[in-house]
Scaffold this motif. Structure first.
Motif, mmCIF file in Angstrom:
data_model
loop_
_atom_site.group_PDB
_atom_site.id
_atom_site.type_symbol
_atom_site.label_atom_id
_atom_site.label_comp_id
_atom_site.label_asym_id
_atom_site.label_seq_id
_atom_site.Cartn_x
_atom_site.Cartn_y
_atom_site.Cartn_z
ATOM 1 N N LEU A 198 -8.071 -68.597 -32.144
ATOM 2 C CA LEU A 198 -7.195 -69.625 -32.005
ATOM 3 C C LEU A 198 -5.940 -69.341 -32.535
ATOM 4 O O LEU A 198 -5.727 -69.319 -33.771
ATOM 5 C CB LEU A 198 -7.813 -70.855 -32.562
ATOM 6 N N PRO A 199 -4.778 -69.389 -31.767
ATOM 7 C CA PRO A 199 -3.353 -69.326 -32.208
ATOM 8 C C PRO A 199 -3.194 -70.778 -32.927
ATOM 9 O O PRO A 199 -3.913 -71.620 -32.504
ATOM 10 C CB PRO A 199 -2.578 -69.131 -31.170
ATOM 11 N N VAL A 200 -2.186 -70.748 -33.996
ATOM 12 C CA VAL A 200 -2.141 -72.011 -34.435
ATOM 13 C C VAL A 200 -0.529 -72.106 -34.665
ATOM 14 O O VAL A 200 0.400 -71.135 -34.481
ATOM 15 C CB VAL A 200 -2.574 -71.742 -36.217
ATOM 16 N N ASP A 201 -0.181 -73.162 -35.042
ATOM 17 C CA ASP A 201 1.452 -73.660 -35.071
ATOM 18 C C ASP A 201 1.717 -73.547 -36.412
ATOM 19 O O ASP A 201 1.077 -72.934 -37.322
ATOM 20 C CB ASP A 201 1.610 -75.218 -34.466
ATOM 21 N N ALA A 202 3.052 -74.098 -36.780
ATOM 22 C CA ALA A 202 3.584 -73.794 -37.986
ATOM 23 C C ALA A 202 2.718 -74.464 -39.380
ATOM 24 O O ALA A 202 2.694 -74.045 -40.419
ATOM 25 C CB ALA A 202 5.087 -74.131 -38.437
ATOM 26 N N ASP A 203 1.895 -75.405 -38.868
ATOM 27 C CA ASP A 203 1.118 -76.268 -40.060
ATOM 28 C C ASP A 203 -0.444 -75.437 -39.932
ATOM 29 O O ASP A 203 -1.344 -76.247 -40.519
ATOM 30 C CB ASP A 203 0.953 -77.807 -39.527
ATOM 31 N N LEU A 204 -0.580 -74.436 -39.262
ATOM 32 C CA LEU A 204 -1.768 -74.028 -39.195
ATOM 33 C C LEU A 204 -2.800 -74.767 -38.403
ATOM 34 O O LEU A 204 -4.198 -74.657 -38.625
ATOM 35 C CB LEU A 204 -2.546 -73.704 -40.576
ATOM 36 N N ILE A 205 -2.364 -75.679 -37.185
ATOM 37 C CA ILE A 205 -3.264 -76.270 -36.575
ATOM 38 C C ILE A 205 -3.066 -75.590 -35.383
ATOM 39 O O ILE A 205 -2.325 -75.079 -34.637
ATOM 40 C CB ILE A 205 -2.508 -77.679 -36.317
ATOM 41 N N PRO A 206 -4.510 -75.464 -34.768
ATOM 42 C CA PRO A 206 -4.535 -74.937 -33.395
ATOM 43 C C PRO A 206 -3.787 -75.395 -32.405
ATOM 44 O O PRO A 206 -3.650 -76.702 -32.192
ATOM 45 C CB PRO A 206 -6.207 -75.154 -32.933
ATOM 46 N N THR A 207 -3.246 -74.636 -31.416
ATOM 47 C CA THR A 207 -2.315 -74.874 -30.330
ATOM 48 C C THR A 207 -3.076 -75.552 -29.230
ATOM 49 O O THR A 207 -2.585 -76.199 -28.390
ATOM 50 C CB THR A 207 -1.274 -74.010 -29.815
ATOM 51 N N ARG A 229 -2.173 -58.793 -43.241
ATOM 52 C CA ARG A 229 -1.862 -59.317 -41.749
ATOM 53 C C ARG A 229 -1.399 -60.907 -41.780
ATOM 54 O O ARG A 229 -0.736 -61.471 -41.064
ATOM 55 C CB ARG A 229 -2.974 -59.366 -40.773
ATOM 56 N N GLY A 230 -1.908 -61.561 -42.914
ATOM 57 C CA GLY A 230 -1.633 -63.049 -43.028
ATOM 58 C C GLY A 230 -2.436 -63.682 -42.231
ATOM 59 O O GLY A 230 -1.991 -64.461 -41.340
ATOM 60 N N LEU A 231 -3.795 -63.756 -42.491
ATOM 61 C CA LEU A 231 -4.772 -64.122 -41.525
ATOM 62 C C LEU A 231 -5.246 -65.453 -42.298
ATOM 63 O O LEU A 231 -5.580 -65.744 -43.408
ATOM 64 C CB LEU A 231 -6.214 -63.323 -41.536
ATOM 65 N N ASP A 232 -5.129 -66.689 -41.423
ATOM 66 C CA ASP A 232 -5.900 -68.013 -41.643
ATOM 67 C C ASP A 232 -6.169 -68.316 -40.312
ATOM 68 O O ASP A 232 -5.499 -69.510 -40.055
ATOM 69 C CB ASP A 232 -4.983 -68.787 -42.661
ATOM 70 N N HIS A 233 -7.208 -67.895 -39.646
ATOM 71 C CA HIS A 233 -7.110 -68.347 -38.215
ATOM 72 C C HIS A 233 -8.804 -68.063 -38.071
ATOM 73 O O HIS A 233 -9.503 -67.601 -38.699
ATOM 74 C CB HIS A 233 -6.834 -67.100 -37.312
ATOM 75 N N ASN A 234 -9.162 -68.929 -36.898
ATOM 76 C CA ASN A 234 -10.518 -69.009 -36.278
ATOM 77 C C ASN A 234 -10.740 -68.112 -35.126
ATOM 78 O O ASN A 234 -9.963 -67.835 -34.529
ATOM 79 C CB ASN A 234 -10.605 -70.403 -35.909
ATOM 80 N N PHE A 235 -11.947 -67.192 -35.461
ATOM 81 C CA PHE A 235 -12.259 -66.310 -34.392
ATOM 82 C C PHE A 235 -13.152 -66.918 -33.781
ATOM 83 O O PHE A 235 -14.344 -67.503 -34.198
ATOM 84 C CB PHE A 235 -12.825 -64.930 -35.200
ATOM 85 N N CYS A 236 -13.114 -66.943 -32.319
ATOM 86 C CA CYS A 236 -14.229 -67.787 -31.413
ATOM 87 C C CYS A 236 -15.450 -66.895 -31.169
ATOM 88 O O CYS A 236 -15.281 -65.744 -30.586
ATOM 89 C CB CYS A 236 -13.353 -68.013 -30.050
#
Length: 336
Positions: A198-207, A229-236
């Motif tokens: 899930l890509p996120v915006d500047a606030d780390l909210i999914p787009t 890498r700077g990871l703070d993302h959800n993998f589906c």
């Protein structure tokens, strides 16, 4: 008081925090009643802790909030701290950037005292009651977690919850792992069985986009070094909850220790702890944790799911039971 239970400190409002010691399968774990937190985890024959933790209770109220905690009633972020259920709007405290809800609001499950219902040498069952309206969420939610050390050197969580009204429900173990005791995890290898993230915006909210990992820095389908890498993302992982199955593998290239992650859940949030302050945090064995000191592998529902009907459902109904299982299995000398 049992020798397996000791007083670890108290909360700012003077509630006692206890620490439980579990042993099994060559593992030893210290679990706090504050947030059902894994404060320390050790494997026989390994000199260093396997997780990041604090030596006293105070950091968990501030700089080390969420480290090792069981977070909820809805783990991760809810955009603008609002959501609709059956046409009714609900509001949760905006404790992320002053704009969005994070991990259940300003006093979520990871910041509450859980009661001990059952204790054995290798397992503890804890309970938390969240009142109807707690942090703005509907429904009286009763959640229990069994934390167990198994004979195959696994740390397992079996989380169950029931509610009196439809409510968002997703709990996640927010532990940070470091398998070689080094200053960072940038040279750990990671593999994730996910075709999309899930890509996120500047606030780390999914787009709202569900993007294939192919050709991106998020492609861990083959074992790859974590790096910076700077990871703070959800993998589906899937569209629906599945029977317990392996979804990720972590391995230290500096030692012979590896860890597999098994879960029932639809998502895996990977956070490489890039935002730990440069000045560092005082951790276990006197170590100072700096950016990238550990990696969190949080099995969960997809973030902001209450606002995204196209995401897997994350609302618990009164007639159903929420059940989330996750196992972190450690192997020494076994290649991944």
């Amino acid at each position: 008081m049992s020798r397996e239970i000791e007083t670890f400190g108290q909360t700012p409002d003077n509630h006692a925090v206890h620490r439980v010691t579990l042993r099994g399968g060559g593992l030893q774990a210290n679990i706090l009643t504050y947030g059902a937190t894994v404060q320390d985890l050790r494997l026989e024959g390994i000199a260093h802790p396997l997780v990041l933790g604090a030596p006293s209770i105070e950091p968990y109220f501030g700089t080390m909030k969420y480290f090792g905690a069981l977070v909820g009633r809805f783990a991760n972020r809810i955009r603008q701290g609002r959501f609709l259920i059956d046409g009714q709007e609900y509001h949760v405290p905006r404790n992320w950037l002053g704009k969005h809800a994070l991990h259940g609001g300003e006093v979520g499950a990871g910041e509450k005292i859980w009661s001990i219902e059952e204790l054995t040498k290798s397992s503890v069952t804890m309970r938390l009651d969240l009142a109807d309206g707690d942090m703005g969420f509907p429904g009286h939610l009763i959640v229990r977690v069994e934390i167990r050390l198994t004979e195959d050197s696994s740390l397992s969580f079996d989380i169950r919850a029931t509610t009196t009204a439809a409510t968002p429900c997703s709990f996640a173990h927010h532990g940070y792992f470091n398998l070689d005791g080094g200053p960072d995890i940038t040279r750990h290898d990671l593999r994730i069985d996910a075709e999309a993230y899930l890509p996120v915006d500047a606030d780390l909210i999914p787009t709202g986009e569900i993007r294939p990992v192919e050709g991106t820095k998020f492609d861990f389908r083959a074992r790859s070094e974590i790096g910076r890498r700077g990871l703070d993302h959800n993998f589906c992982l899937s569209d629906t909850r599945k029977p317990l199955r392996p979804v990720a593998r972590l391995r230290s290239t500096e030692s012979d220790l590896s860890m597999s992650v098994e879960t029932t859940e639809t998502g895996l949030q990977v956070y490489d702890s890039a935002y730990i302050p440069e000045a560092g945090l005082v951790g276990l064995d006197g170590k100072r944790y700096k950016p990238f000191a550990g990696v969190a592998l949080e099995t969960q529902a997809w973030p902001d799911a209450p606002n995204r009907p196209e995401f897997p459902k994350a609302v618990l109904l009164p007639e159903n039971e929420y059940r989330h299982q996750v196992r972190y299995a450690f192997n020494s000398g076994v290649p991944q």
